[in-house]
Scaffold this active site. Structure first.
Site, PDB file in Angstrom:
ATOM      1  CD  GLU A   1     -17.411  56.712  28.546  1.00  0.00           C
ATOM      2  OE1 GLU A   1     -18.289  56.394  27.482  1.00  0.00           O
ATOM      3  OE2 GLU A   1     -16.704  55.315  28.789  1.00  0.00           O
TER       4      GLU A   1
ATOM      5  CD  GLU B   1     -18.947  50.593  26.014  1.00  0.00           C
ATOM      6  OE1 GLU B   1     -18.725  49.804  25.167  1.00  0.00           O
ATOM      7  OE2 GLU B   1     -19.051  51.712  26.034  1.00  0.00           O
TER       8      GLU B   1
HETATM    9  C1  XIL Z   1     -16.320  57.012  21.915  1.00  0.00           C
HETATM   10  C2  XIL Z   1     -15.174  58.726  21.253  1.00  0.00           C
HETATM   11  O1  XIL Z   1     -16.307  59.569  22.228  1.00  0.00           O
HETATM   12  C3  XIL Z   1     -15.748  58.111  19.933  1.00  0.00           C
HETATM   13  O2  XIL Z   1     -14.764  59.525  19.513  1.00  0.00           O
HETATM   14  C4  XIL Z   1     -14.838  56.837  19.247  1.00  0.00           C
HETATM   15  O3  XIL Z   1     -15.186  57.634  18.091  1.00  0.00           O
HETATM   16  C5  XIL Z   1     -15.754  56.743  19.733  1.00  0.00           C
HETATM   17  O4  XIL Z   1     -15.854  56.012  21.197  1.00  0.00           O
HETATM   18  N1  XIL Z   1     -18.217  54.092  25.117  1.00  0.00           N
HETATM   19  C6  XIL Z   1     -17.435  54.338  25.832  1.00  0.00           C
HETATM   20  C7  XIL Z   1     -16.544  55.661  25.191  1.00  0.00           C
HETATM   21  O5  XIL Z   1     -15.953  54.094  26.735  1.00  0.00           O
HETATM   22  O6  XIL Z   1     -14.870  55.040  24.917  1.00  0.00           O
HETATM   23  C8  XIL Z   1     -16.810  55.719  23.866  1.00  0.00           C
HETATM   24  O7  XIL Z   1     -16.256  56.805  23.385  1.00  0.00           O
HETATM   25  C9  XIL Z   1     -18.513  56.411  23.982  1.00  0.00           C
HETATM   26  C10 XIL Z   1     -19.887  54.854  23.960  1.00  0.00           C
END
Ligand code: XIL
Length: 363
Positions: free
Chosen positions: A277, A159
């Site tokens: 994701e 990101e």
């Molecule tokens: C999220 C997790 O799922 C949550 O449990 C945590 O509180 C915050 O991070 N993008 C990403 C992930 O790359 O690492 C994030 O995961 C969601 C957004």
């Protein structure tokens, strides 16, 4: 009967049970083969994020091993978990997940080495005061070095694009950029290649999935970043497209032609693709779960069609396998009714419409 045989039998029964439950649906698909079997037939991986606490939930662990041939720690390879104090590491969660993955023939992904978020409280000041890039390059060397040859693919930088910060290069205004300039991204990937030459190195982000104007802008800046790295010979192998959608909230739109064009540009630049994701949040939907499940599956199918057509996708990981867990917690059964239904299996580990959308995508 060995415990492994018992597990396999149990798994087979589980699958059969699931098929039985969903018998009416099974006719719609040739077999009830698991997602990992279907993905493997396409030379791909299907997987999910997980937390080591979940491995203590036996029935979940069985289904995880049955359905997935890839896994990524949801939070146990993030720096706030790994290095809570300077130079003091806790690899216990990542080790447990990696051991489980290898015991069940799964590929492991690493997430994530350089990010603006999930950093320990001491890190930002250390970055600001850093004399050189060791503050991330040494960390990458240590962490990737420990899992060299055991973690097949890494989200090296996560990101880094955020046009909303107003920079002409569309990069996110974060501690790494403020201290080292845009070059921190190239340096992170160079350090990663040195740390494990066998690993697939991924630039992971969200924001390129949607149909809104801000997504157009996001795609433009992302392609500029990826093109620049390719031109400079930076060792990035794949783009990680997170795939977080919202079925009923603003920002959940999807335009197949825009996605197809974007993925064609990614392919033309010589990158592979990882859907890293995927989830579809049903928050704000109607009370009827059947309606929400169908909408979630429809968005999943409409997203994965251009992904599969691109011909460059190595893996599809959902950001969780079952609705049973939420933000690192096991939710008590009497509260399952209130949980979001954004993943392939419901809280009782039954296959939902989203599971079938994934199954059809791998067909
Ligand atoms: C999220 C997790 O799922 C949550 O449990 C945590 O509180 C915050 O991070 N993008 C990403 C992930 O790359 O690492 C994030 O995961 C969601 C957004």
């Amino acid at each position: 009967m060995s415990s492994r045989t018992k597990m396999l039998t149990r798994r087979a029964m589980l699958a059969a049970g699931t098929a039985g439950l969903l018998g009416v649906r099974a006719k719609a698909v040739v077999s009830d083969a698991s997602l990992r079997v279907r993905a493997a037939k396409r030379g791909m991986l299907y997987g999910t994020c997980a937390g080591s606490y979940q491995l203590r939930d036996g029935e979940f662990a069985d289904v995880l091993a049955y359905e997935a041939n890839a896994m990524v720690p949801e939070y146990e390879l993030k720096r706030d978990t790994l290095e809570p104090r300077p130079g003091v590491f806790d690899f216990s969660g990542a080790d447990a997940l990696t051991d489980f993955a290898h015991a069940h023939g799964m590929k492991m992904r690493g997430h994530t080495l350089v990010w603006y978020a999930a950093n320990p409280p001491w890190l930002e000041a250390a970055v600001t005061a850093a004399k050189n890039e060791a503050v991330f390059a040494d960390y990458i060397a240590s962490v990737m070095g420990r899992y060299r040859g055991r973690i097949a693919s890494w989200d090296v930088v996560n990101e880094a694009v955020w046009p909303q910060d107003g920079r002409s290069d569309g990069l996110r205004d974060c501690c790494w950029l403020r201290r080292f300039g845009p070059g921190y991204i190239d340096s992170a990937f160079d350090a990663a290649r040195r740390a494990d030459p066998s690993a697939q190195l991924v630039y992971n982000d969200w924001g390129c999935e949607g149909a809104e104007r801000w997504n157009d802008d996001f795609r433009k800046h992302t392609l500029k970043l990826l093109e620049g790295m390719k031109k400079r010979g930076v060792p990035v192998d794949a783009y990680g497209m997170q795939g977080h959608f919202r079925a009923y909230r603003p920002g959940g739109t999807l335009d197949a032609s825009k996605l197809k064009a974007f993925l064609a540009e990614i392919r033309a630049l010589g990158y592979r693709l990882v859907v890293s994701e995927l989830d579809v949040d049903d928050d704000g939907g109607p009370a009827d779960a059947k309606v929400r499940d169908a909408k979630v599956a429809d968005i999943t199918a409409r997203f994965l069609a251009p992904v599969m057509e691109s011909g460059i996708c190595d893996a599809i990981l959902t950001w969780g396998l079952t609705d049973r867990y939420l933000r690192g917690k096991i939710i008590p059964q009497d509260m399952w009714i209130s949980l979001p239904r954004k993943l392939p299996l419901d809280a009782s580990l039954r296959r939902k419409d989203m599971w079938w959308a994934l199954a059809k995508a791998f067909r």
